[in-house]
Design a protein around this motif. Structure first.
Motif, PDB file in Angstrom:
ATOM      1  N   MET A 131       0.935  -1.092   0.102  1.00 44.80           N
ATOM      2  CA  MET A 131       0.030  -0.036  -0.141  1.00 44.80           C
ATOM      3  C   MET A 131       1.003   1.216   0.061  1.00 44.80           C
ATOM      4  O   MET A 131       2.058   1.308   0.501  1.00 44.80           O
ATOM      5  CB  MET A 131      -0.720  -0.018   1.240  1.00 44.80           C
ATOM      6  CG  MET A 131      -2.175  -0.483   1.205  1.00 44.80           C
ATOM      7  SD  MET A 131      -3.123  -0.311   2.486  1.00 44.80           S
ATOM      8  CE  MET A 131      -4.698  -0.586   2.205  1.00 44.80           C
ATOM      9  N   THR A 132       0.530   2.303  -0.642  1.00 45.99           N
ATOM     10  CA  THR A 132       1.195   3.427  -0.741  1.00 45.99           C
ATOM     11  C   THR A 132       1.007   4.374   0.447  1.00 45.99           C
ATOM     12  O   THR A 132      -0.288   4.059   1.128  1.00 45.99           O
ATOM     13  CB  THR A 132       0.632   4.281  -1.940  1.00 45.99           C
ATOM     14  OG1 THR A 132      -0.674   4.826  -1.569  1.00 45.99           O
ATOM     15  CG2 THR A 132       0.885   3.404  -3.329  1.00 45.99           C
ATOM     16  N   ARG A 184      -0.337   7.214   0.533  1.00 41.84           N
ATOM     17  CA  ARG A 184      -1.616   7.819   0.416  1.00 41.84           C
ATOM     18  C   ARG A 184      -2.807   7.048   0.829  1.00 41.84           C
ATOM     19  O   ARG A 184      -3.874   7.466   1.487  1.00 41.84           O
ATOM     20  CB  ARG A 184      -1.846   8.333  -1.056  1.00 41.84           C
ATOM     21  CG  ARG A 184      -2.832   9.159  -1.336  1.00 41.84           C
ATOM     22  CD  ARG A 184      -2.767  10.605  -0.975  1.00 41.84           C
ATOM     23  NE  ARG A 184      -3.782  11.412  -1.496  1.00 41.84           N
ATOM     24  CZ  ARG A 184      -4.154  12.589  -0.956  1.00 41.84           C
ATOM     25  NH1 ARG A 184      -3.578  12.944   0.334  1.00 41.84           N
ATOM     26  NH2 ARG A 184      -4.984  13.327  -1.457  1.00 41.84           N
ATOM     27  N   ALA A 185      -2.677   5.747   0.463  1.00 41.07           N
ATOM     28  CA  ALA A 185      -3.777   4.928   0.844  1.00 41.07           C
ATOM     29  C   ALA A 185      -3.839   4.634   2.533  1.00 41.07           C
ATOM     30  O   ALA A 185      -4.898   4.553   3.025  1.00 41.07           O
ATOM     31  CB  ALA A 185      -3.497   3.484   0.079  1.00 41.07           C
ATOM     32  N   TRP A 186      -2.610   4.502   2.887  1.00 37.21           N
ATOM     33  CA  TRP A 186      -2.727   4.597   4.909  1.00 37.21           C
ATOM     34  C   TRP A 186      -3.328   5.684   5.221  1.00 37.21           C
ATOM     35  O   TRP A 186      -3.974   5.493   6.189  1.00 37.21           O
ATOM     36  CB  TRP A 186      -1.285   4.030   5.038  1.00 37.21           C
ATOM     37  CG  TRP A 186      -0.533   2.880   4.674  1.00 37.21           C
ATOM     38  CD1 TRP A 186       0.344   2.117   4.013  1.00 37.21           C
ATOM     39  CD2 TRP A 186      -1.152   1.845   5.708  1.00 37.21           C
ATOM     40  NE1 TRP A 186       0.446   0.791   4.078  1.00 37.21           N
ATOM     41  CE2 TRP A 186      -0.407   0.441   5.231  1.00 37.21           C
ATOM     42  CE3 TRP A 186      -2.164   1.671   6.704  1.00 37.21           C
ATOM     43  CZ2 TRP A 186      -0.619  -0.836   5.728  1.00 37.21           C
ATOM     44  CZ3 TRP A 186      -2.236   0.337   7.307  1.00 37.21           C
ATOM     45  CH2 TRP A 186      -1.394  -0.961   6.819  1.00 37.21           C
ATOM     46  N   GLN A 187      -2.795   6.605   4.610  1.00 38.09           N
ATOM     47  CA  GLN A 187      -3.322   8.019   5.276  1.00 38.09           C
ATOM     48  C   GLN A 187      -4.577   7.954   5.001  1.00 38.09           C
ATOM     49  O   GLN A 187      -5.760   8.305   5.855  1.00 38.09           O
ATOM     50  CB  GLN A 187      -2.594   9.194   4.443  1.00 38.09           C
ATOM     51  CG  GLN A 187      -3.114  10.582   4.978  1.00 38.09           C
ATOM     52  CD  GLN A 187      -2.255  11.651   4.368  1.00 38.09           C
ATOM     53  OE1 GLN A 187      -2.083  11.634   3.042  1.00 38.09           O
ATOM     54  NE2 GLN A 187      -1.889  12.818   4.929  1.00 38.09           N
ATOM     55  N   THR A 188      -5.514   7.655   3.956  1.00 37.94           N
ATOM     56  CA  THR A 188      -6.916   7.612   3.969  1.00 37.94           C
ATOM     57  C   THR A 188      -7.320   6.650   4.884  1.00 37.94           C
ATOM     58  O   THR A 188      -8.578   6.838   5.336  1.00 37.94           O
ATOM     59  CB  THR A 188      -7.247   7.191   2.457  1.00 37.94           C
ATOM     60  OG1 THR A 188      -6.534   8.369   1.463  1.00 37.94           O
ATOM     61  CG2 THR A 188      -8.654   7.050   2.128  1.00 37.94           C
ATOM     62  N   LEU A 189      -6.773   5.546   4.982  1.00 36.56           N
ATOM     63  CA  LEU A 189      -7.417   4.622   5.897  1.00 36.56           C
ATOM     64  C   LEU A 189      -7.205   4.970   7.077  1.00 36.56           C
ATOM     65  O   LEU A 189      -8.395   4.777   8.040  1.00 36.56           O
ATOM     66  CB  LEU A 189      -6.511   3.193   5.797  1.00 36.56           C
ATOM     67  CG  LEU A 189      -6.985   2.146   6.495  1.00 36.56           C
ATOM     68  CD1 LEU A 189      -8.339   1.722   6.130  1.00 36.56           C
ATOM     69  CD2 LEU A 189      -6.029   0.975   6.519  1.00 36.56           C
TER      70      LEU A 189
END
Length: 78
Positions: free
Chosen positions: A1-2, A4-9
């Motif tokens: 995961m990038t 940005r994906a972790w941040q969104t999660l």
């Protein structure tokens, strides 16, 4: 995961926790208000049973239950 994906999660997780917490606080406030609305009748009945104690087992149980409710609801003593 990038990243940005972790941040969104993480943002979604924090939002879900805040929403659940807010719902619990609101539900508790509504429950307390509902209990306070019953204080008038519960206090009147408890005072009446204190002035004239019931003589039957069922009456004594009802008086005890009313006294318990008064305490649980936090109704004031007059």
């Amino acid at each position: 995961m990038t990243f940005r994906a972790w941040q969104t999660l993480m943002v979604a997780l924090v939002f879900a926790i805040l929403a659940a917490g807010s719902a619990m606080v609101y539900a508790n406030a509504v429950a307390r208000e509902s209990e306070r609305q019953w204080c008038g009748i519960v206090t009147t009945m408890d005072d009446a049973y204190a002035q004239t104690p019931p003589q039957t087992p069922a009456g004594r149980q009802i008086a005890g239950d009313i006294a318990r409710l008064r305490g649980e609801f936090g109704c004031p003593r007059r």
